[in-house]
Design a protein around this motif. Structure first.
Motif, PDB file in Angstrom:
ATOM      1  N   UNK A 133      51.598  30.564  33.836  1.00 40.64           N
ATOM      2  CA  UNK A 133      50.327  31.009  33.298  1.00 40.64           C
ATOM      3  C   UNK A 133      49.266  31.151  34.367  1.00 40.64           C
ATOM      4  N   UNK A 134      49.238  30.232  35.314  1.00 40.52           N
ATOM      5  CA  UNK A 134      48.264  30.314  36.405  1.00 40.52           C
ATOM      6  C   UNK A 134      48.549  31.531  37.278  1.00 40.52           C
ATOM      7  N   UNK A 135      49.824  31.789  37.535  1.00 37.41           N
ATOM      8  CA  UNK A 135      50.189  32.961  38.340  1.00 37.41           C
ATOM      9  C   UNK A 135      49.773  34.239  37.613  1.00 37.41           C
ATOM     10  N   UNK A 140      46.259  38.920  36.798  1.00 36.34           N
ATOM     11  CA  UNK A 140      45.470  39.660  35.812  1.00 36.34           C
ATOM     12  C   UNK A 140      44.064  39.911  36.345  1.00 36.34           C
ATOM     13  N   UNK A 141      43.467  38.890  36.960  1.00 37.02           N
ATOM     14  CA  UNK A 141      42.128  39.055  37.530  1.00 37.02           C
ATOM     15  C   UNK A 141      42.127  40.101  38.634  1.00 37.02           C
ATOM     16  N   UNK A 142      43.218  40.169  39.370  1.00 33.94           N
ATOM     17  CA  UNK A 142      43.311  41.124  40.468  1.00 33.94           C
ATOM     18  C   UNK A 142      43.480  42.560  39.967  1.00 33.94           C
ATOM     19  N   UNK A 143      44.280  42.741  38.918  1.00 33.49           N
ATOM     20  CA  UNK A 143      44.659  44.090  38.491  1.00 33.49           C
ATOM     21  C   UNK A 143      43.978  44.553  37.207  1.00 33.49           C
ATOM     22  N   UNK A 144      43.553  43.611  36.348  1.00 33.37           N
ATOM     23  CA  UNK A 144      43.023  43.993  35.030  1.00 33.37           C
ATOM     24  C   UNK A 144      41.712  43.279  34.710  1.00 33.37           C
ATOM     25  N   UNK A 145      40.922  42.973  35.706  1.00 33.41           N
ATOM     26  CA  UNK A 145      39.653  42.276  35.465  1.00 33.41           C
ATOM     27  C   UNK A 145      38.774  43.082  34.515  1.00 33.41           C
ATOM     28  N   UNK A 146      38.273  42.420  33.464  1.00 34.54           N
ATOM     29  CA  UNK A 146      37.394  43.071  32.504  1.00 34.54           C
ATOM     30  C   UNK A 146      38.090  43.908  31.463  1.00 34.54           C
ATOM     31  N   UNK A 147      39.411  44.024  31.531  1.00 34.09           N
ATOM     32  CA  UNK A 147      40.173  44.825  30.572  1.00 34.09           C
ATOM     33  C   UNK A 147      40.628  43.959  29.398  1.00 34.09           C
TER      34      UNK A 147
END
Length: 281
Positions: A133-135, A140-147
């Motif tokens: 989950x941490x990975x 997710x923050x790197x590729x889909x931040x705000x999505x």
């Protein structure tokens, strides 16, 4: 609460580092070793034991019984029908917990695998945690931040032609294999999920060796288990038939079933519905 004081379930005590599984008792000497010898240890009882009656404003509240529970992952496993030696439960969350039920302890355990008492019967468990989950959150923050989550899952597909990432938990690294000339973020996330699925399969195989027996049913739960794409990637990583729990609150269902078993007696047979394989929506 009325009745015996300071009760605790044997199962929850397994994660404290104080439980001696051979005697099923708490070791006070370990408290003294960390400078906490003045603390009182609770009385241990099995999960699903009635230990008193709930009180509100100093008065009994309709005779509502108080029943001991257990660790969240083990309660989820109980609710999913994981109740026999050899059964495996994968709880995909912040720390992906993988549990294999056993009826006897192995002679030795590696540092990243622990053992304890399950929430029903005389069963024990082997447990290994992977920070899946941490990975996932970092990527997710790197590729889909705000999505929105649905945007991510719409782009993650099991049939993406990308190799699985190499996940090294001990070394805290994730390595991508050869990727297309123009990789998309959906392909990158698919590669990560495929790599985590392979790591889960390697963990199951390790637990089989430690337990000295093959795995029986393998049940997978957690929020991502409701996503067909994630289920497909998990199933593609193994020749085993996986059973997926799509109920998002598996732990709460397990707690309720355990409490009912404590009040009515016996572990019962009711479980959550599971989806077999990775392609069923």
């Amino acid at each position: 609460m009325t009745g015996p004081t300071e009760p605790s379930s044997t199962s929850r005590s397994s994660r404290t580092g104080l439980l001696d599984l051979d005697s099923t008792s708490l070791r006070a000497d370990r408290l003294a070793g960390v400078g906490a010898g003045h603390l009182r240890l609770p009385r241990l009882v099995p999960s699903g034991t009635i230990v008193g009656t709930w009180r509100r404003d100093g008065r009994p509240a309709d005779g509502l019984p108080v029943v001991t529970g257990g660790h969240d992952h083990w309660c989820g496993a109980f609710g999913a029908g994981v109740r026999r030696a050899g059964d495996v439960y994968v709880s995909a969350g912040t720390s992906e917990a993988q549990v294999m039920l056993i009826d006897r302890l192995p002679a030795d355990l590696p540092p990243d695998v622990d053992a304890g008492a399950f929430v029903s019967g005389d069963l024990l468990y082997l447990h290994r945690a992977t920070p899946a989950g941490r990975i996932y959150q970092a990527w997710r923050e790197l590729l889909y931040a705000g999505e929105e989550d649905d945007v991510l899952w719409d782009e993650v597909l099991p049939d993406h032609d990308v190799p699985a990432a190499s996940v090294d938990v001990a070394g805290r690294t994730v390595e991508l294999g050869p990727l297309p000339f123009e990789p998309t973020r959906g392909r990158l996330m698919t590669s990560l999920f495929a790599g985590l699925a392979q790591e889960a399969e390697r963990t199951t195989a390790r637990l089989e060796v430690l337990a000295g027996r093959p795995a029986a049913d393998v049940v997978v739960a957690g929020l991502p288990a409701s996503r067909p794409g994630w289920r497909g990637l998990r199933q593609d990583a193994t020749a085993r038939t996986l059973h997926f729990v799509t109920e998002p609150e598996a732990t709460l269902v397990g707690v309720a079933l355990l409490a009912r078993a404590g009040v009515e007696g016996g572990v019962g047979t009711t479980t959550m519905t599971t989806t077999t394989g990775g392609t069923t929506a």
